[in-house]
Structure formats: C-alpha cells, structure tokens
Design a protein around this motif. Structure first.
Motif, PDB file in Angstrom:
ATOM      1  N   PHE A   1      -7.233  18.819 -53.888  1.00  0.00           N
ATOM      2  CA  PHE A   1      -8.261  17.814 -54.124  1.00  0.00           C
ATOM      3  C   PHE A   1      -9.443  18.459 -54.837  1.00  0.00           C
ATOM      4  N   THR A   2      -9.846  17.885 -55.954  1.00  0.00           N
ATOM      5  CA  THR A   2     -10.922  18.462 -56.767  1.00  0.00           C
ATOM      6  C   THR A   2     -12.237  17.693 -56.681  1.00  0.00           C
ATOM      7  N   GLY A   3     -12.270  16.618 -55.888  1.00  0.00           N
ATOM      8  CA  GLY A   3     -13.505  15.864 -55.733  1.00  0.00           C
ATOM      9  C   GLY A   3     -14.473  16.553 -54.781  1.00  0.00           C
ATOM     10  N   ARG A   4     -15.589  15.894 -54.519  1.00  0.00           N
ATOM     11  CA  ARG A   4     -16.572  16.438 -53.582  1.00  0.00           C
ATOM     12  C   ARG A   4     -16.053  16.318 -52.151  1.00  0.00           C
ATOM     13  N   VAL A   5     -16.235  17.353 -51.380  1.00  0.00           N
ATOM     14  CA  VAL A   5     -15.949  17.340 -49.945  1.00  0.00           C
ATOM     15  C   VAL A   5     -17.267  17.627 -49.240  1.00  0.00           C
ATOM     16  N   ILE A   6     -17.720  16.659 -48.452  1.00  0.00           N
ATOM     17  CA  ILE A   6     -18.999  16.781 -47.750  1.00  0.00           C
ATOM     18  C   ILE A   6     -18.725  16.731 -46.256  1.00  0.00           C
ATOM     19  N   LEU A   7     -19.141  17.766 -45.546  1.00  0.00           N
ATOM     20  CA  LEU A   7     -18.950  17.829 -44.092  1.00  0.00           C
ATOM     21  C   LEU A   7     -20.319  17.738 -43.438  1.00  0.00           C
ATOM     22  N   ILE A   8     -20.469  16.754 -42.543  1.00  0.00           N
ATOM     23  CA  ILE A   8     -21.748  16.500 -41.883  1.00  0.00           C
ATOM     24  C   ILE A   8     -21.582  16.748 -40.386  1.00  0.00           C
ATOM     25  N   GLY A   9     -22.346  17.703 -39.852  1.00  0.00           N
ATOM     26  CA  GLY A   9     -22.277  18.019 -38.429  1.00  0.00           C
ATOM     27  C   GLY A   9     -23.641  17.972 -37.788  1.00  0.00           C
ATOM     28  N   ASP A  10     -23.722  17.506 -36.560  1.00  0.00           N
ATOM     29  CA  ASP A  10     -25.033  17.380 -35.918  1.00  0.00           C
ATOM     30  C   ASP A  10     -25.484  18.656 -35.214  1.00  0.00           C
ATOM     31  N   GLU A  11     -24.685  19.717 -35.280  1.00  0.00           N
ATOM     32  CA  GLU A  11     -25.112  21.028 -34.799  1.00  0.00           C
ATOM     33  C   GLU A  11     -25.441  21.909 -36.001  1.00  0.00           C
ATOM     34  N   ARG A  12     -26.281  22.902 -35.765  1.00  0.00           N
ATOM     35  CA  ARG A  12     -26.685  23.789 -36.856  1.00  0.00           C
ATOM     36  C   ARG A  12     -25.666  24.894 -37.112  1.00  0.00           C
TER      37      ARG A  12
ATOM     38  N   THR B   1     -27.596  14.248 -38.022  1.00  0.00           N
ATOM     39  CA  THR B   1     -26.923  13.184 -37.277  1.00  0.00           C
ATOM     40  C   THR B   1     -26.651  12.006 -38.203  1.00  0.00           C
ATOM     41  N   VAL B   2     -25.421  11.496 -38.149  1.00  0.00           N
ATOM     42  CA  VAL B   2     -25.101  10.264 -38.870  1.00  0.00           C
ATOM     43  C   VAL B   2     -25.480   9.106 -37.967  1.00  0.00           C
ATOM     44  N   THR B   3     -26.380   8.277 -38.433  1.00  0.00           N
ATOM     45  CA  THR B   3     -26.919   7.206 -37.592  1.00  0.00           C
ATOM     46  C   THR B   3     -26.262   5.858 -37.836  1.00  0.00           C
ATOM     47  N   ALA B   4     -25.595   5.682 -38.982  1.00  0.00           N
ATOM     48  CA  ALA B   4     -24.971   4.389 -39.267  1.00  0.00           C
ATOM     49  C   ALA B   4     -23.858   4.564 -40.277  1.00  0.00           C
TER      50      ALA B   4
ATOM     51  N   GLY C   1     -29.820  10.952 -40.237  1.00  0.00           N
ATOM     52  CA  GLY C   1     -31.020  10.868 -39.421  1.00  0.00           C
ATOM     53  C   GLY C   1     -32.301  11.084 -40.192  1.00  0.00           C
ATOM     54  N   ASP C   2     -32.217  11.760 -41.346  1.00  0.00           N
ATOM     55  CA  ASP C   2     -33.427  11.976 -42.132  1.00  0.00           C
ATOM     56  C   ASP C   2     -33.730  10.821 -43.075  1.00  0.00           C
ATOM     57  N   GLY C   3     -32.925   9.741 -42.960  1.00  0.00           N
ATOM     58  CA  GLY C   3     -33.156   8.556 -43.773  1.00  0.00           C
ATOM     59  C   GLY C   3     -32.359   8.507 -45.055  1.00  0.00           C
ATOM     60  N   SER C   4     -31.742   9.602 -45.448  1.00  0.00           N
ATOM     61  CA  SER C   4     -30.931   9.618 -46.664  1.00  0.00           C
ATOM     62  C   SER C   4     -29.563   8.993 -46.386  1.00  0.00           C
ATOM     63  N   SER C   5     -28.825   8.716 -47.441  1.00  0.00           N
ATOM     64  CA  SER C   5     -27.487   8.159 -47.292  1.00  0.00           C
ATOM     65  C   SER C   5     -26.528   8.911 -48.207  1.00  0.00           C
TER      66      SER C   5
ATOM     67  N   GLY D   1     -19.670   5.562 -30.990  1.00  0.00           N
ATOM     68  CA  GLY D   1     -20.814   4.717 -31.331  1.00  0.00           C
ATOM     69  C   GLY D   1     -20.847   4.293 -32.781  1.00  0.00           C
ATOM     70  N   LEU D   2     -20.643   5.209 -33.710  1.00  0.00           N
ATOM     71  CA  LEU D   2     -20.641   4.871 -35.133  1.00  0.00           C
ATOM     72  C   LEU D   2     -19.568   3.849 -35.451  1.00  0.00           C
ATOM     73  N   ALA D   3     -18.360   4.119 -34.964  1.00  0.00           N
ATOM     74  CA  ALA D   3     -17.227   3.242 -35.252  1.00  0.00           C
ATOM     75  C   ALA D   3     -17.435   1.852 -34.658  1.00  0.00           C
ATOM     76  N   GLU D   4     -17.926   1.808 -33.432  1.00  0.00           N
ATOM     77  CA  GLU D   4     -18.125   0.520 -32.767  1.00  0.00           C
ATOM     78  C   GLU D   4     -19.175  -0.311 -33.494  1.00  0.00           C
ATOM     79  N   ALA D   5     -20.288   0.316 -33.868  1.00  0.00           N
ATOM     80  CA  ALA D   5     -21.350  -0.404 -34.566  1.00  0.00           C
ATOM     81  C   ALA D   5     -20.904  -0.891 -35.939  1.00  0.00           C
ATOM     82  N   ALA D   6     -19.943  -0.173 -36.536  1.00  0.00           N
ATOM     83  CA  ALA D   6     -19.449  -0.561 -37.859  1.00  0.00           C
ATOM     84  C   ALA D   6     -18.342  -1.599 -37.784  1.00  0.00           C
ATOM     85  N   GLY D   7     -17.915  -1.954 -36.563  1.00  0.00           N
ATOM     86  CA  GLY D   7     -16.891  -2.976 -36.406  1.00  0.00           C
ATOM     87  C   GLY D   7     -15.468  -2.473 -36.479  1.00  0.00           C
ATOM     88  N   LEU D   8     -15.255  -1.157 -36.394  1.00  0.00           N
ATOM     89  CA  LEU D   8     -13.896  -0.626 -36.391  1.00  0.00           C
ATOM     90  C   LEU D   8     -13.227  -0.913 -35.052  1.00  0.00           C
TER      91      LEU D   8
END
Length: 423
Positions: free
Chosen positions: A29-40, A83-86, A97-101, A253-260
């Motif tokens: 896979f040559t596209g962007r891979v973005i990994l988001i974790g809530d720990e440092r 943290t992914v908030t939504a 969590g910092d307001g970016s998407s 929580g994320l999945a439930e709020a998104a309707g999954l």
C-alpha cells in the motif's frame, strides 16, 4: 514515495494497530497510513505488563512492537497522545481532541478495552490501581518493589488471569498478597471450577491468601493513604495498596456514537464485524479486543465471541489490513492465550466458559502440574489447556477446530498419540 490520494487511518496504539500498519506497507500500500493513539508511547504489547516487565525480568524497551524509528522509515504517520473524540462515517473523518480532523478512505478501529472500575468508596485514594497501560505497569512495578522491601500488603480484587499474574509478581518481590474473588475458585469464568483448586493451591504454596465468595465494598484510607479493604461479608483486610482486576470492557464509545452495529452484551459486547472484520459501515473495520467476530470453527460455530488476548491482536490486525486493501480474507483463528505464574506455564486454546461444556478430561498428572485438560461438550473438544506440557498447541487447536467426536478414553490416555485422536 507516499501517494496522498488514498488515506488509511488506524485508531489505536496497541499490537493490532501496529501490525495492521506493518501489513499495509508489507502488502504494497502506497497511500498515507495514519496511526492515532491516545498514549504518548509508541504501540506496545500488553502481556509483559502483567508478566515479564511487571516482575522486573524484562526491560521497558522490550514491550514495543517496533523500534521508534520504524514508523518514519515506513512512512507511517503517528499522532500520539491524541484522543479521537468523534467518528463521522458519512463524512469519512475522525475528529481529534485538539479540534483538528483527519479524513480517511478506510478506517480501522483498534481501540481495545478499558479496565472495569471498582464502584465502592475509597477508589480515589492514591494506592488504588488498575493495570491496562504501560504507565499503570510502571507505577505498579514501583509499588510492588516498595511493598516487598517494606513487607507491605496488596489486596487484589479479582482472581482472573491479571489478578493471578500480578499476585505472582507481587510475591516475587516479597509483598504480602490477598486476593478477593466473588466466585469459589480463581479463573472460574474461563476454566470453570474443576481446575480452579489447582491455581488456589499453587498460589497458596507461595504465600497468597484467598478470600472467596466476597466482593470489596470499601477501601478505607486516611490522609489519602490506603489502610485496609472491606468486603461484603464483614471482613477487613489490611492493605497498603489495592489492585482492581475485575475485567475489562470494550471501548465502543466512538463506534456507538457513530451508529455502528454493536454485538449483544450476552456475547461479550464489542463492535460487530463480519468474517473480514468489516463493521456495519463498509469503509470501517475493527480488530483486537474491541471486535466481536462470528465463529466459524468447531462447536462455537454460529455465534459471536470477543477475545481479549495477545494472539487475537497479533493475528487480527493483519487480516483487517488485507481486508482494507480489498483482499478476500477471513479471520477464523481459534482463540489462544498463555500465562506464566511462578514455575507454572500454560497455553489455552478454544472457548469453553462454564455452561458450555459437559465435563473436563485430564491427560497427565494434575497433581504434578504436568497435564493437558480438555473441556468437552457433546463429545467434542471445545477447549484445551496444556500446563507445563509443550509442543501440543497445534494438535489441541486441530481438535477444537474440527468439532469432531473424540474417544474420551484415548483423550485421557497419555500413551495414545494426541495427533491421531479425532482423525
């Protein structure tokens, strides 16, 4: 060179997330891979947190899935401590969590599970602990070192795998240990009562005290310091620290709020996925502790299960990555986990909680703690556990997967070749 026209996002900082990222690159896979974790911290494996690292046998660096430089070398973008908030499935984006998407073409939810909290007075005291994250293990390792040095006492609420592994580590340091367990034996919800006494005896020989048939009702403290732990039968146990080891809940929580779609709580809850680990949204996948997967193997076939073990994260992450790439894959691994306690090592394969099996057949000498136990239902092997007996996992998993009727006497006979049973 990364092709920015496609972006795959992974939410989670554990083994499933790291192995998914690794597999995406390995599969070209040559596209962007973005990994988001809530720990440092970079993605790490969790078994050492209650085993080698906690016991002081392994160094901190040993827990990480990859060296820190690996991510840049493979052009995996890390958003750590975020943290992914939504989750917006329609808009194909996640909000941080910092307001970016962040926009995605495909998304993997590997959000894991969260330790269940004690709902009793006193849980806010400084000496009350949970064990799920590396920071928890680092703190608990320091606590056990101090308790061992000062002849201190830890009360562990819960006699499951985490509770027993921490008890073993604590005794290695020399700390005094009391395990409070609501059932009549430890590990009751996994292996049932038939073999629970074996683990009671093992830990008792190493100085662990058990208080069965009781639950904590209050943690007593003064000036922010733990003094004791009270149970619902009126007992009070001296304690300098308390560990809550009463299980974990999937982070949905994320999945439930998104309707999954979610799985039924009676089947362990979690995010409902198909055999390819796809959720109810075709561009969103789930893997690891949070995913509820349909079983296609053995006697458990036709139902969903959610597995909170290392091997599940190790193997499901790559399957999810391949599914995201459009490959025709299915996740059908037989659940597997391992545990080390003092001089006892074991491996468990299958799924046989109390109420699903008819009997337990033992092959070998349980008194010497060198045996294989089989949980049978309707004459078929639902699960097997080898204790201080090695190189038999493949045969045990074959019996579980096949769902074939077995000869009970041959199963119990150490002289009968295990590889020939059920064929």
């Amino acid at each position: 060179m990364v092709d920015a026209h496609r972006t795959f996002v992974i939410v989670g900082g554990g083994l499933a997330a790291a192995k998914a990222a690794e597999t995406l690159r390995a599969e070209g896979f040559t596209g962007r891979v973005i990994l988001i974790g809530d720990e440092r911290d970079h993605p790490y494996e969790r078994p050492p947190l209650s085993k080698g690292f906690l016991a002081g046998k392994d160094e901190r660096a040993s827990v990480f899935v990859h060296e820190a430089a690996w991510y840049a070398q493979h052009e995996v973008e890390l958003h750590l401590g975020q943290t992914v908030t939504a989750l917006d499935c329609e808009g194909h984006s996640v909000r941080l969590g910092d307001g970016s998407s962040v926009q995605y073409d495909k998304l993997l939810l590997a959000t894991g599970a969260e330790p269940r909290r004690l709902d009793v007075p006193g849980t806010g005291l400084a000496g009350v602990h949970h064990l799920r994250r590396l920071a928890h293990a680092e703190r608990l390792r320091q606590v056990l070192t101090s308790l061992g040095r000062d002849n201190g006492h830890i009360v562990i609420a819960g006699g499951g795998w985490i509770g027993l592994e921490v008890a073993a580590a604590a005794r290695t340091y020399g700390a005094e240990v009391t395990v409070v367990e609501a059932e009549t034996t430890p590990l009751h919800r996994v292996i049932g009562p038939e073999l629970g006494q074996l683990f009671t005896d093992l830990h008792a020989e190493h100085g662990v005290r058990f208080h069965f048939g009781a639950r904590l009702t209050e943690i007593v403290g003064q000036d922010g310091v733990v003094l004791s732990a009270r149970t619902d039968d009126g007992e009070e146990h001296p304690a300098h620290d308390v560990l809550a080891a009463i299980g974990a809940a999937p982070r949905v929580g994320l999945a439930e709020a998104a309707g999954l779609a979610l799985a039924d709580r009676a089947e362990g809850g979690g995010i409902a996925v198909d055999a390819g680990l796809r959720t109810s949204d075709p561009d969103v996948y789930a893997a690891g502790d949070v995913a509820s997967v349909p079983c296609g193997w053995g006697a458990a076939g036709g139902r969903r299960i959610r597995v909170e073990h290392w091997a599940n994260a190790l193997n499901a992450g790559p399957v999810a990555a391949r599914a995201m790439l459009g490959q025709d894959v299915a996740y059908d691994r037989v659940p597997y986990f391992f545990s080390d306690q003092y001089d006892l090592g074991l491996e468990y394969s299958g799924w046989a909680p109390p109420g699903t099996y008819d009997e337990v057949v033992v092959r070998g000498d349980a008194g010497k703690r060198e045996f294989i136990a089989f949980w049978l239902g309707g004459g078929r092997v639902l699960a097997g556990m080898n204790v201080n007996v090695w190189d038999v996992t493949e045969d045990i998993q074959r019996l579980v997967r096949s769902g074939a009727a077995v000869d009970r006497d041959a199963l119990a006979d150490p002289s009968a070749p295990l590889g020939g049973i059920g064929r």
